[in-house]
Design a protein around this motif. Structure first.
Motif, PDB file in Angstrom:
ATOM      1  N   GLU A  41       0.798  -1.219   0.000  1.00  0.00           N
ATOM      2  CA  GLU A  41       0.000   0.000   0.000  1.00  0.00           C
ATOM      3  C   GLU A  41       0.833   1.273   0.000  1.00  0.00           C
ATOM      4  OE1 GLU A  41      -3.198   0.160   2.808  1.00  0.00           O
ATOM      5  OE2 GLU A  41      -3.715  -1.930   2.463  1.00  0.00           O
ATOM      6  N   ASP A  42       2.016   1.230   0.582  1.00  0.00           N
ATOM      7  CA  ASP A  42       2.847   2.429   0.674  1.00  0.00           C
ATOM      8  C   ASP A  42       3.891   2.525  -0.442  1.00  0.00           C
ATOM      9  OD1 ASP A  42       4.512   0.395   1.514  1.00  0.00           O
ATOM     10  OD2 ASP A  42       5.422   1.572   3.127  1.00  0.00           O
ATOM     11  N   ALA A  95       2.490   7.058  -8.829  1.00  0.00           N
ATOM     12  CA  ALA A  95       1.161   6.450  -8.836  1.00  0.00           C
ATOM     13  C   ALA A  95       1.339   4.948  -8.957  1.00  0.00           C
ATOM     14  CB  ALA A  95       0.334   6.978 -10.002  1.00  0.00           C
ATOM     15  N   ALA A  96       0.514   4.218  -8.237  1.00  0.00           N
ATOM     16  CA  ALA A  96       0.584   2.756  -8.270  1.00  0.00           C
ATOM     17  C   ALA A  96      -0.736   2.188  -8.762  1.00  0.00           C
ATOM     18  CB  ALA A  96       0.916   2.212  -6.883  1.00  0.00           C
ATOM     19  N   ASP A  97      -0.640   1.129  -9.535  1.00  0.00           N
ATOM     20  CA  ASP A  97      -1.804   0.353  -9.967  1.00  0.00           C
ATOM     21  C   ASP A  97      -1.593  -1.049  -9.427  1.00  0.00           C
ATOM     22  OD1 ASP A  97      -3.725  -1.180 -11.241  1.00  0.00           O
ATOM     23  OD2 ASP A  97      -3.424  -0.252 -13.205  1.00  0.00           O
ATOM     24  N   LEU A 147      16.007   1.362  -3.771  1.00  0.00           N
ATOM     25  CA  LEU A 147      15.911   2.062  -2.492  1.00  0.00           C
ATOM     26  C   LEU A 147      14.508   1.972  -1.898  1.00  0.00           C
ATOM     27  CD1 LEU A 147      17.989   5.262  -3.285  1.00  0.00           C
ATOM     28  CD2 LEU A 147      18.618   3.408  -1.715  1.00  0.00           C
ATOM     29  N   ALA A 148      13.499   1.849  -2.763  1.00  0.00           N
ATOM     30  CA  ALA A 148      12.112   1.758  -2.312  1.00  0.00           C
ATOM     31  C   ALA A 148      11.729   0.332  -1.915  1.00  0.00           C
ATOM     32  CB  ALA A 148      11.172   2.265  -3.402  1.00  0.00           C
ATOM     33  N   GLY A 149      12.694  -0.579  -1.966  1.00  0.00           N
ATOM     34  CA  GLY A 149      12.405  -1.959  -1.594  1.00  0.00           C
ATOM     35  C   GLY A 149      11.783  -2.781  -2.698  1.00  0.00           C
TER      36      GLY A 149
END
Length: 111
Positions: free
Chosen positions: A28-29, A51-53, A88-90
């Protein structure tokens, strides 16, 4: 975004937009994590969020970089920075599936 003039002459500003596909479901994050990762990258002039889908496991983000050479250099640097931000964002296994590089300032007649 406009050209930034340094001692060596004008520096072109390129807007880089990329989309990455994640092997695993996006958390979610994911948008927050990629935005923070981009904001902390060296050489990034502006990070404009993401933005995520989740249903398609796609993450899209945009940032601007300064390049004193041509678009090929901006594409190379933009790709490297996008991959670094994903790590870096995992999301080290996420794969770049689309990237757009657009000159936004610095060239003759470019606003």
């Amino acid at each position: 975004m406009t050209a930034i003039h340094e001692a060596g002459g004008p520096v072109n500003v390129y807007e880089v937009t990329f989309t990455a596909s994640s092997v695993a479901p996006l958390e979610e994050d994911a948008e927050v994590r990629i935005t923070r990762a981009i904001a902390g990258l060296p050489g990034v002039a502006i990070g404009e969020g993401a933005a995520a889908d989740g249903s398609r496991r796609l993450l899209t983000a945009r940032f601007a970089i300064q390049v004193d050479q041509a678009m090929a250099d901006a594409a190379r640097d933009g790709s490297r920075l996008a991959k670094e931000a994903l790590a870096l964002a995992g999301l080290p296994d996420a794969q770049l599936v689309e990237m757009n590089v657009r000159l936004t300032g610095g060239g003759p007649g470019i606003p």
